[in-house]
Design an enzyme around this catalytic site. Structure first.
Site, short mmCIF file in Angstrom:
data_model
loop_
_atom_site.label_atom_id
_atom_site.label_comp_id
_atom_site.label_asym_id
_atom_site.label_seq_id
_atom_site.Cartn_x
_atom_site.Cartn_y
_atom_site.Cartn_z
N ARG A 275 0.85 -1.19 0.00
CA ARG A 275 0.00 0.00 0.00
C ARG A 275 0.88 1.23 0.00
O ARG A 275 1.97 1.23 0.58
CB ARG A 275 -0.85 0.03 1.27
CG ARG A 275 -1.88 -1.09 1.38
CD ARG A 275 -2.43 -1.22 2.80
NE ARG A 275 -3.10 0.00 3.23
CZ ARG A 275 -2.71 0.73 4.29
NH1 ARG A 275 -1.68 0.37 4.99
NH2 ARG A 275 -3.36 1.83 4.61
N ARG B 87 -3.67 10.53 1.29
CA ARG B 87 -4.63 11.16 2.21
C ARG B 87 -5.14 12.45 1.55
O ARG B 87 -4.34 13.36 1.27
CB ARG B 87 -3.89 11.48 3.50
CG ARG B 87 -4.78 11.83 4.64
CD ARG B 87 -3.97 12.16 5.87
NE ARG B 87 -3.46 10.99 6.58
CZ ARG B 87 -2.49 11.05 7.50
NH1 ARG B 87 -1.93 12.19 7.79
NH2 ARG B 87 -2.09 9.96 8.11
N ARG C 195 18.73 -6.20 5.89
CA ARG C 195 19.32 -4.96 5.41
C ARG C 195 19.83 -4.25 6.65
O ARG C 195 19.26 -4.36 7.73
CB ARG C 195 18.27 -4.05 4.72
CG ARG C 195 17.83 -4.53 3.38
CD ARG C 195 18.86 -4.39 2.30
NE ARG C 195 19.15 -3.00 1.96
CZ ARG C 195 20.19 -2.64 1.21
NH1 ARG C 195 21.04 -3.55 0.74
NH2 ARG C 195 20.40 -1.37 0.91
N ARG D 208 17.92 9.60 5.14
CA ARG D 208 17.26 10.53 6.07
C ARG D 208 18.29 11.32 6.84
O ARG D 208 19.41 10.84 7.06
CB ARG D 208 16.45 9.76 7.13
CG ARG D 208 15.38 8.88 6.62
CD ARG D 208 14.33 8.62 7.68
NE ARG D 208 14.77 7.70 8.73
CZ ARG D 208 13.96 7.23 9.67
NH1 ARG D 208 12.70 7.62 9.72
NH2 ARG D 208 14.40 6.39 10.57
N GLU E 149 21.42 8.79 7.79
CA GLU E 149 21.14 7.34 7.79
C GLU E 149 21.44 6.78 6.40
O GLU E 149 20.83 7.20 5.42
CB GLU E 149 19.65 7.19 8.12
CG GLU E 149 19.26 5.92 8.77
CD GLU E 149 17.81 6.00 9.26
OE1 GLU E 149 17.54 6.75 10.20
OE2 GLU E 149 16.96 5.33 8.65
N TYR F 205 9.66 -7.46 10.95
CA TYR F 205 9.72 -6.05 11.31
C TYR F 205 8.50 -5.75 12.18
O TYR F 205 7.36 -5.94 11.75
CB TYR F 205 9.72 -5.11 10.09
CG TYR F 205 9.75 -3.69 10.59
CD1 TYR F 205 10.95 -3.06 10.89
CD2 TYR F 205 8.56 -3.00 10.87
CE1 TYR F 205 11.00 -1.79 11.44
CE2 TYR F 205 8.60 -1.72 11.42
CZ TYR F 205 9.81 -1.13 11.70
OH TYR F 205 9.85 0.12 12.26
N ASP G 191 6.80 -2.79 14.87
CA ASP G 191 6.88 -1.52 15.57
C ASP G 191 6.91 -1.79 17.07
O ASP G 191 6.52 -2.86 17.53
CB ASP G 191 5.68 -0.64 15.21
CG ASP G 191 5.92 0.13 13.91
OD1 ASP G 191 7.10 0.42 13.60
OD2 ASP G 191 4.93 0.45 13.22
P1 FAD Z 1 15.66 -5.25 20.05
O1 FAD Z 1 15.38 -3.85 20.40
O2 FAD Z 1 16.54 -5.51 18.90
O3 FAD Z 1 16.26 -5.96 21.36
C1 FAD Z 1 16.85 -7.24 21.30
C2 FAD Z 1 18.01 -7.23 22.26
O4 FAD Z 1 18.54 -8.56 22.33
C3 FAD Z 1 19.16 -6.34 21.79
O5 FAD Z 1 19.46 -5.39 22.79
C4 FAD Z 1 20.31 -7.31 21.57
O6 FAD Z 1 21.56 -6.78 21.94
C5 FAD Z 1 19.94 -8.48 22.47
N1 FAD Z 1 20.53 -9.74 22.03
C6 FAD Z 1 20.48 -10.27 20.79
N2 FAD Z 1 21.16 -11.43 20.76
C7 FAD Z 1 21.66 -11.63 22.00
C8 FAD Z 1 22.48 -12.62 22.58
N3 FAD Z 1 22.94 -13.68 21.88
N4 FAD Z 1 22.84 -12.50 23.90
C9 FAD Z 1 22.40 -11.43 24.63
N5 FAD Z 1 21.63 -10.45 24.12
C10 FAD Z 1 21.27 -10.54 22.82
N6 FAD Z 1 9.28 1.19 15.90
C11 FAD Z 1 8.33 2.11 16.18
O7 FAD Z 1 7.31 1.79 16.80
N7 FAD Z 1 8.50 3.43 15.82
C12 FAD Z 1 9.60 3.86 15.14
O8 FAD Z 1 9.71 5.04 14.81
C13 FAD Z 1 10.60 2.89 14.81
N8 FAD Z 1 11.69 3.25 14.14
C14 FAD Z 1 12.62 2.32 13.81
C15 FAD Z 1 13.75 2.72 13.09
C16 FAD Z 1 14.70 1.81 12.71
C17 FAD Z 1 15.89 2.26 11.95
C18 FAD Z 1 14.51 0.44 13.03
C19 FAD Z 1 15.49 -0.59 12.57
C20 FAD Z 1 13.42 0.03 13.77
C21 FAD Z 1 12.46 0.97 14.17
N9 FAD Z 1 11.35 0.60 14.93
C22 FAD Z 1 10.40 1.54 15.23
C23 FAD Z 1 11.19 -0.78 15.43
C24 FAD Z 1 11.79 -0.98 16.85
O9 FAD Z 1 13.18 -0.78 16.79
C25 FAD Z 1 11.46 -2.39 17.33
O10 FAD Z 1 10.07 -2.56 17.44
C26 FAD Z 1 12.04 -2.73 18.72
O11 FAD Z 1 13.34 -2.28 18.92
C27 FAD Z 1 12.04 -4.23 18.87
O12 FAD Z 1 12.32 -4.60 20.21
P2 FAD Z 1 12.91 -6.04 20.50
O13 FAD Z 1 13.01 -6.15 21.97
O14 FAD Z 1 12.14 -7.06 19.76
O15 FAD Z 1 14.34 -6.05 19.79
#
Ligand code: FAD
Length: 374
Positions: A175, A179, A252, A283, A303, A351, A353
């Protein structure tokens, strides 16, 4: 590595990102004991913010919290006040600025039109009339027509994926919402904002009273996991957990270039997307604008999307046929594991949020609360 711990926990939570931290909080509140580890030297995962010269820098890219989920909103508000920031990014293309998301302001800037009817007519005359688009370019032309595609979609998408839009599959873009109102609010959600003091402060509050060990790689303690806790919640990369036995999942990645500039108003917007392919970054973020900072200087980040290789930060899963199939196979292996639960963006190769990540942690915690084994 030997973890210096004095008791056996109910849960070993691998990853102090939003999934791991929310899960640990909820289960702790229910009377379970959790040990949270992270291989990084900080909590909050990719949402981590670091205070540099009084400005909270989003070290892994701009993070704006938005949700329509009342339970998630209520949960995060226990740990932070949200500041009401509304994401209204701009796009820069060949010397001109355009408002995002694609709305009446954008259409006025592109064509000088003032009404929804005029904008709809312009798009209708430019739309590509194909039933089954052969590639991403055709898909985008079908959805938004030539001018919006060429000015705002093409170059940005090509930089993101490192390939020509004609070589990318059409399903990447399902999509491209248009708007027909003068409304620059990027998200349609009920709630939106940035936690005052940054995400790391919010997660620190979430983890209050919970044992956390940083700089610990799960790989180094994997053999002892059942001695450390009855169950493990793993939010690292799913293929890594299984020692890549079926092959590597691909991502990526992004490279961030951050600098302090001695200008109060660097770009007059928190986020500007660069939609020309010739400009190598996608960005520029002006960090202080997420918290309405008044400093005389700015901290900005460019970025750059790039090819991912082993050892680099995995940011975006590649949802092509090969990786989707492989992820499914790993998910099947995960289901067969006893006492190990996978969650978060890396644990599910998707992916997500931040609000979706927290919602899924709440769901898992809900299921676990009914598990009488602990
Ligand atoms: P993560 O935040 O990746 O946490 C996982 C953790 O596990 C990490 O700290 C890592 O170090 C740890 N880990 C991994 N493997 C191991 C291991 N073997 N031993 C010990 N520790 C380990 N979401 C939004 O809602 N709004 C936004 O504007 C937004 N912007 C984004 C921009 C970018 C560039 C990106 C990439 C993502 C964005 N997101 C956004 C998404 C957001 O980053 C994720 O939803 C969120 O961080 C996911 O949380 P998580 O706990 O699943 O993973």
């Amino acid at each position: 590595m030997v973890l210096n711990i004095s008791k056996k926990y109910d849960y070993l939570v691998v990853g102090a990102g939003l999934f791991g931290s929310a899960f640990a909080r909820i289960m702790t509140d229910k009377g379970k004991s959790c040990l949270v580890i992270d291989k990084r030297d900080h909590i909050a995962g990719n949402a981590h913010t670091k205070c540099v010269d009084g400005i909270n820098v989003h070290e892994y890219g701009a993070h704006i919290f938005h949700t329509s989920n009342d339970d998630v909103w209520e949960f995060v508000n226990r740990f932070a006040k949200f500041n009401g920031f509304v994401n209204s990014p701009l796009a820069y293309y060949k010397g001109r600025y355009y408002h995002l998301p694609f709305n009446m302001n954008t259409f006025h800037e592109l064509w000088g039109v003032n009404t929804a009817e005029e904008a709809k007519a312009k798009i209708a005359e430019q739309r590509l009339d194909v039933d089954e688009p052969k590639n991403l370019e055709e898909q985008a032309l079908k959805l938004v027509g030539k001018d919006v595609y060429e000015t705002l979609v093409k170059g940005y998408t090509e930089k993101q994926w490192g390939r020509d839009c004609k070589e990318l599959p059409s399903f990447i873009i399902k999509r491209l919402p248009l708007r027909f109102e003068f409304d620059n609010n990027y998200f349609n959600d009920k709630y939106q904002g940035i936690p005052v003091g940054g995400y790391t402060k919010m997660v620190e509050n979430m983890l209050a009273g919970i044992d956390v060990k940083l700089g610990v790689d799960f790989a180094e303690i994997k053999a002892d996991q059942l001695k450390i806790a009855t169950k493990t919640v793993y939010t690292g990369a799913i293929d890594e957990y299984f020692d890549f036995c079926l092959g590597h999942l691909e991502y990526r990645t992004l490279r961030f270039e951050t600098e302090r500039v001695e200008q109060k108003d660097y770009q007059n917007s928190a986020v500007v997307n660069y939609t020309e392919r010739e400009i190598p970054f996608t960005r520029i973020i002006d960090h202080k604008r997420f918290e309405f900072g008044e400093q005389e200087y700015s901290i900005i980040t460019r970025e750059y999307p790039s090819e991912w290789k082993e050892g680099m930060e995995p940011y975006y899963p590649v949802n092509d046929a090969r990786n989707s199939e492989l992820a499914l196979k790993y998910a099947c292996l995960a289901k067969e594991q006893n006492d190990i639960l996978f969650g978060g963006r890396l644990g599910t190769y998707s992916y997500l949020d931040m609000d979706k990540v927290i919602a899924s942690a709440m769901e898992l915690a809900g299921k676990e609360s009914n598990d009488k084994a602990l």
